[in-house]
Design a protein around this motif. Sequence first.
Motif, PDB file in Angstrom:
ATOM      1  N   ALA B 211       0.826  -1.104   0.022  1.00  0.00           N
ATOM      2  CA  ALA B 211       0.131  -0.116  -0.085  1.00  0.00           C
ATOM      3  C   ALA B 211       0.799   1.341  -0.144  1.00  0.00           C
ATOM      4  O   ALA B 211       0.409   2.300  -0.267  1.00  0.00           O
ATOM      5  N   GLU B 212       2.027   1.073   0.526  1.00  0.00           N
ATOM      6  CA  GLU B 212       2.913   2.105   0.446  1.00  0.00           C
ATOM      7  C   GLU B 212       2.984   2.967  -0.478  1.00  0.00           C
ATOM      8  O   GLU B 212       3.078   4.450  -0.442  1.00  0.00           O
ATOM      9  N   TRP B 213       3.032   2.584  -1.752  1.00  0.00           N
ATOM     10  CA  TRP B 213       3.311   3.237  -2.941  1.00  0.00           C
ATOM     11  C   TRP B 213       2.190   4.378  -3.104  1.00  0.00           C
ATOM     12  O   TRP B 213       2.562   5.347  -3.646  1.00  0.00           O
ATOM     13  N   ILE B 214       0.827   3.900  -3.055  1.00  0.00           N
ATOM     14  CA  ILE B 214      -0.185   4.934  -3.144  1.00  0.00           C
ATOM     15  C   ILE B 214       0.087   5.889  -1.958  1.00  0.00           C
ATOM     16  O   ILE B 214      -0.295   7.186  -2.230  1.00  0.00           O
ATOM     17  N   LEU B 215       0.212   5.567  -0.847  1.00  0.00           N
ATOM     18  CA  LEU B 215       0.295   6.322   0.282  1.00  0.00           C
ATOM     19  C   LEU B 215       1.236   7.486  -0.009  1.00  0.00           C
ATOM     20  O   LEU B 215       1.070   8.750   0.436  1.00  0.00           O
ATOM     21  N   ASP B 216       2.512   7.017  -0.454  1.00  0.00           N
ATOM     22  CA  ASP B 216       3.632   7.821  -0.473  1.00  0.00           C
ATOM     23  C   ASP B 216       3.292   8.918  -1.540  1.00  0.00           C
ATOM     24  O   ASP B 216       3.627  10.164  -1.830  1.00  0.00           O
ATOM     25  N   ALA B 217       2.673   8.514  -2.637  1.00  0.00           N
ATOM     26  CA  ALA B 217       2.337   9.319  -3.512  1.00  0.00           C
ATOM     27  C   ALA B 217       1.403  10.525  -3.096  1.00  0.00           C
ATOM     28  O   ALA B 217       1.337  11.535  -3.525  1.00  0.00           O
ATOM     29  N   LYS B 218       0.153   9.804  -2.445  1.00  0.00           N
ATOM     30  CA  LYS B 218      -0.607  11.226  -1.752  1.00  0.00           C
ATOM     31  C   LYS B 218       0.036  11.918  -0.756  1.00  0.00           C
ATOM     32  O   LYS B 218      -0.249  13.209  -0.968  1.00  0.00           O
ATOM     33  N   ARG B 219       1.001  11.357  -0.010  1.00  0.00           N
ATOM     34  CA  ARG B 219       1.853  12.337   0.675  1.00  0.00           C
ATOM     35  C   ARG B 219       2.569  13.241   0.082  1.00  0.00           C
ATOM     36  O   ARG B 219       2.831  14.429   0.558  1.00  0.00           O
ATOM     37  N   ASN B 220       2.874  12.834  -0.960  1.00  0.00           N
ATOM     38  CA  ASN B 220       3.886  13.867  -1.964  1.00  0.00           C
ATOM     39  C   ASN B 220       2.854  14.675  -2.859  1.00  0.00           C
ATOM     40  O   ASN B 220       3.456  15.564  -3.601  1.00  0.00           O
ATOM     41  N   GLY B 221       1.632  14.829  -2.508  1.00  0.00           N
ATOM     42  CA  GLY B 221       0.945  15.850  -3.140  1.00  0.00           C
ATOM     43  C   GLY B 221      -0.364  15.497  -3.946  1.00  0.00           C
ATOM     44  O   GLY B 221      -0.820  16.045  -4.821  1.00  0.00           O
ATOM     45  N   ALA B 222      -0.135  14.116  -4.560  1.00  0.00           N
ATOM     46  CA  ALA B 222      -1.092  13.560  -5.652  1.00  0.00           C
ATOM     47  C   ALA B 222      -2.426  13.577  -4.747  1.00  0.00           C
ATOM     48  O   ALA B 222      -2.712  13.393  -3.603  1.00  0.00           O
ATOM     49  N   LYS B 223      -3.481  13.982  -5.881  1.00  0.00           N
ATOM     50  CA  LYS B 223      -4.864  13.737  -5.224  1.00  0.00           C
ATOM     51  C   LYS B 223      -5.274  12.787  -5.675  1.00  0.00           C
ATOM     52  O   LYS B 223      -5.077  12.149  -6.831  1.00  0.00           O
ATOM     53  N   LEU B 224      -5.932  12.149  -4.772  1.00  0.00           N
ATOM     54  CA  LEU B 224      -6.400  10.706  -4.811  1.00  0.00           C
ATOM     55  C   LEU B 224      -8.219  10.678  -4.887  1.00  0.00           C
ATOM     56  O   LEU B 224      -8.653  11.280  -3.887  1.00  0.00           O
ATOM     57  N   VAL B 225      -8.529  10.297  -6.153  1.00  0.00           N
ATOM     58  CA  VAL B 225      -9.853  10.146  -6.431  1.00  0.00           C
ATOM     59  C   VAL B 225     -10.496   8.528  -6.572  1.00  0.00           C
ATOM     60  O   VAL B 225      -9.454   7.949  -7.061  1.00  0.00           O
ATOM     61  N   VAL B 226     -11.430   8.345  -5.797  1.00  0.00           N
ATOM     62  CA  VAL B 226     -11.802   7.062  -5.809  1.00  0.00           C
ATOM     63  C   VAL B 226     -13.178   7.006  -6.325  1.00  0.00           C
ATOM     64  O   VAL B 226     -13.990   7.789  -5.866  1.00  0.00           O
ATOM     65  N   VAL B 227     -13.299   6.170  -7.519  1.00  0.00           N
ATOM     66  CA  VAL B 227     -14.676   6.001  -8.044  1.00  0.00           C
ATOM     67  C   VAL B 227     -15.171   4.530  -7.593  1.00  0.00           C
ATOM     68  O   VAL B 227     -14.669   3.553  -7.873  1.00  0.00           O
ATOM     69  N   ASP B 228     -16.190   4.691  -6.859  1.00  0.00           N
ATOM     70  CA  ASP B 228     -17.051   3.490  -6.247  1.00  0.00           C
ATOM     71  C   ASP B 228     -18.058   3.566  -5.586  1.00  0.00           C
ATOM     72  O   ASP B 228     -18.565   4.757  -4.870  1.00  0.00           O
ATOM     73  N   PRO B 229     -19.262   2.696  -6.022  1.00  0.00           N
ATOM     74  CA  PRO B 229     -20.399   2.812  -5.193  1.00  0.00           C
ATOM     75  C   PRO B 229     -20.550   2.773  -3.680  1.00  0.00           C
ATOM     76  O   PRO B 229     -21.571   2.883  -3.106  1.00  0.00           O
ATOM     77  N   VAL B 230     -19.425   2.218  -3.369  1.00  0.00           N
ATOM     78  CA  VAL B 230     -19.255   1.714  -2.048  1.00  0.00           C
ATOM     79  C   VAL B 230     -18.347   2.723  -1.442  1.00  0.00           C
ATOM     80  O   VAL B 230     -17.030   2.888  -1.808  1.00  0.00           O
ATOM     81  N   TYR B 231     -18.624   3.127  -0.162  1.00  0.00           N
ATOM     82  CA  TYR B 231     -17.573   3.897   0.804  1.00  0.00           C
ATOM     83  C   TYR B 231     -16.756   2.591   1.330  1.00  0.00           C
ATOM     84  O   TYR B 231     -17.137   2.195   2.472  1.00  0.00           O
ATOM     85  N   ASN B 233     -12.611   1.008   2.213  1.00  0.00           N
ATOM     86  CA  ASN B 233     -11.343   1.315   2.750  1.00  0.00           C
ATOM     87  C   ASN B 233     -10.605   2.404   1.864  1.00  0.00           C
ATOM     88  O   ASN B 233      -9.856   2.928   2.645  1.00  0.00           O
ATOM     89  N   THR B 234     -10.630   2.163   0.884  1.00  0.00           N
ATOM     90  CA  THR B 234      -9.862   3.099  -0.241  1.00  0.00           C
ATOM     91  C   THR B 234     -10.452   4.282  -0.294  1.00  0.00           C
ATOM     92  O   THR B 234      -9.829   5.431  -0.274  1.00  0.00           O
ATOM     93  N   ALA B 235     -12.025   4.493  -0.424  1.00  0.00           N
ATOM     94  CA  ALA B 235     -12.621   5.723  -0.447  1.00  0.00           C
ATOM     95  C   ALA B 235     -12.326   6.543   0.877  1.00  0.00           C
ATOM     96  O   ALA B 235     -12.278   7.732   0.690  1.00  0.00           O
ATOM     97  N   GLU B 236     -12.123   5.828   1.962  1.00  0.00           N
ATOM     98  CA  GLU B 236     -11.770   6.416   3.314  1.00  0.00           C
ATOM     99  C   GLU B 236     -10.590   7.437   2.878  1.00  0.00           C
ATOM    100  O   GLU B 236     -10.206   8.331   3.850  1.00  0.00           O
TER     101      GLU B 236
END
Lengths: 262, 801
Positions: B211-231, B233-236
């Motif tokens: 998971a760290e790769w996405i978390l590090d991108a977010k920490r580095n300023g990436a905007k994280l968009v999640v498309v999902d009908p369910v809220y 873990n990832t939408a959180e």
Amino acid sequence: MTNYGLVIDQERCIGCQSCSLTCKQENNVPMGQFWNRVLTQGGDHVDTPSGDYPEGGDGGTLEMTYQPTACQHCENAPCVKVCPVNATYTRDDGIVEIDYDKCMGCRYCMAACPYNARVFNWDEPEHRPEDGTGDVAERPQGVVEKCTFCSHRVEDGLDPACVVNCPADARIFGDLDDDDSTVSKYIAEYDTHQLLDEKGTDPSTYYINGEMSPGRPWKSKKLESELDDDEAAKAARRRSGSVENGYDVTPHVPAETAGGDD
Amino acid sequence: DDSDTAGDAVTSFLGEDQVVKTACSPNCRGKCPLDVFVRDGQIKKVEQQVPAAKTFKRGCTLGMTHLQRVYNADRLKYPMKRTSWSPDDPQPDQRGADAQFERIAWDDALDLVADGIQRAKREYGPRSLLWHSGSGDGGITGYRRLKELVGGLQDDFTYGIDTNVGQGFNRVTGEGGVFMPPTNTADDWVNAETIIIWGSDIFASQFQMDAEWILDAKRNGAKLVVVDPVYTNTAEKADLWLPIKPGKDTHLALAMMQYIFEHDHYDEAFLRSRTNAPALVRADDGTLLDPASVTATPPEDGIVVFNTETGSPEVVPAETNGPFALFGEWTIDGTTVHTGLTALREQASSYPPQAVADTAGLAAADIETAADWLATRGPGGIMPSYGVGRYLYGHVFGQTYATLLALTGDYGRHGNIHAQHPSYDGSYLETGDWNDPDGAAGVDTYGYNRVLDLLANGDPVQTKFMYGMNSNMLGNQFPERDRWLDAMSNLDTVVWADIYHTPTTRQADIILPAAHWFETEDLLTTYTHPNLSYRTKAHDPLWEARDDYYIMAGLAQRLGHGDKFPDDKHDVLDRFVKNDDRLSWDALRETGTVATDETPTVAYTDEFGTESGRITVYDDDAPVEEGPALPDDGVSLEVPKPLEARTADDWAHADEYPLLFMQKHSKWRIHSQWANVPWLREINTEPQLDIHPKDATRRGIDDGEYVRVHNDRGSVVVRAKYNDGIQPGLVNTDQGWWARDFVDGHLQDLISAETAKVGRTFAFYDCRVEVTRAADEHQSNEYTQHNPRGSSGTATDGDSS
């Protein structure tokens, strides 16, 4: 002096429960018991939020946070104070531990602990497989048990199992008395809090909320203090942001000049 | 350095541990290198290994619990045969959950299997043999070698399971295959400025081990968009969550395109040089203008574009920029033409964010924000998984997101992402002729989408003998389970090798106990990280279980191919290692892994794999999709068009079955593996139905009550779980439970096995149901007795005899 503490970055925690399960394995925790639980703050069930689902994409208030919770290893531990037989005690390195030979099962400590971190062996502990798992001897029926910060590993220069096996690098262990340690730096640099700090227990477990930290920056099983120069340097670089994940990645390339593996 | 413990004895706290290097290998694609600690001949714990490429130290909750998979009450101990089965009187009607088995000796079991193969070939022809494999393991077994030598039919994922999204992406880019396409390596994701995780609960279902790769991108300023009908873990973790209605993903992507067109946020240079956006399309028949009509000697991959400086058409090869019109209409030699991008813009113009917001249940402003971030914040990407492909026409989404990323120029740059896991090129072994032996009879391949017909109708040939391994398909991924069971009654003999007595082995006639992965020596490839792994045997297979290799070798010997399978599997591995300059036994034994370095950080830097070398944002060679709810003459897909079956509001039976039903992948299982791990079952105790409290109370269903989920195909009884994070109108039961875990029925009984003409992929999420409170008799069951079966560890008939 060494004073061990744990920082958990809740911005990084993905609720995967690896810490809870690896803890059970490492510490031979009986079936039905958990020393380390990842609680869902939100709905009534694991992995569910609370709030309103958005209507037409608007107005949603859903929220969920993962709250990994085990013994907080309080500096001012109420469990230590109430134990009538001194079975629960604080070690010189700050770890709160139980002497199972002394424990008589009165469970005063369970009542005193505001974190619900302790479990009691009402029955003969049951293990799968029967011979047990991990690296810690079985505790008998009739005693209280809980997280030890994997003191058996720490004494051997290894990070606790929950720290080594966290896929999100959300858990960082180290010496709170060392200003240069990662845990001390994160507590200084990030927005951290201790659970129920109004109770004055002064836990050695800190939680990061708000800005996300780089997490545990080293790729090893060792305690930070045991890292060799190379590992320590890499970890420091990742922490400072010049290297991500220990990889020397290409810095951000502007769109105009991007293209190719340059 | 951690490698100093490799294979060495370490003094543990309770004694002497042997630290064994091995690796996990279910089909999450993770293949995480693991350290296994063995004491007194017993596995005592499993930890993440620090592999040669250290940054890929990884592992998930499941990997940490292998010990309870090795020592598990469901393990098969001995070869067995169904008591009511014999070669001359197979009695296929006696198969099923209640079938009785009796222990037989390995030699007898292998004789029966080999005799059965020869008898089927002799009496019904070589094509009466069906070889089946799922994705349960990834080691060297000789399965492929043996089936090539023996011949027959084989089934395969392509087409059938999860072959939609990649197929659509491949059609317009010429890249990848039917599964996830290539993407930049994981260490580059930190350069992304926008990451759209689309239809994937990545932090729960697949990539959580890293998971760290996405978390590090977010920490580095990436905007994280999640498309999902369910809220989820990832939408959180998202900066922007788009709670889309199921099936509206192509609508959303088109709305994003419309926004990008309207605001001129498209990447002109990229479109001109690397796509066929400027290609001239004939208005009369929709084909591209023939380069031969413009120049006598056109380049092979040329397209005709309109040069705005010369004011005339010209033919240009791939990777060529110039003053080419992106939009416009002209008449050339009497033929009216427009650019490909004009056609795409025209299509997108029908999907303005405001209109799609209503259709998709989203806020228009959120659609615009997502499009704006992707188009203007710098390099980014879309990270789909297979979720959207689990709608019947999900391949259109593959085309759509590939096209959207072409508009924003997000190919070939640092920070671009096209799939939710990377694909490292070093993932191969130098196997020589191992999988393509001399004297091979050869096998014909049938996608899973065609196997049901093959079995049921003998179309085109009647199969009589089936060998299955690495698969619990009847317990998990075959929709309309009853039809499969019926169809299998046409088989005289079903042989199945597995570690456990699964819902699938229960349907077999001969059961062969396979070794757990930790009980094998093996070499493992992977493509989600750059390490090749060596599996050291932690201990011998328990009871009479055998590494699949030795099962294959035993059969080969009886079928006249014994000389092609060395007695010792190590000799096979040794051949692969010696063939390969990258590998050495010293390195493999010392560290457990060898790091490969053959993957460019940035993907898609060269000509695309299409005929023109360009992304076809206008696909003049588009297929015509046909299937339920589509016009009789089908829909041609030159540009992305939203196609829906059961998720459509006007689906014929939408009133009768008003709820959409999904079967999300959870963090608790990989397909059906790990369903029987007691530690996990302490947290995830039993199958549940995620249902919004509004939908539940309307039906008089309390939280925790048992409900019957049903439609015109079948039903399943599970416990209702109120979840405020699931979209009203949608319900979900996580995939991967075994048949025995359900109080009644099975979730795959609800799913249609029908596939579309082009998509050819099972549509597990394209399902409608109604939910009612279950009968009183189901409100009290084994789960309410605090004794979930999967966790009780009581011996099953896997332990019999």
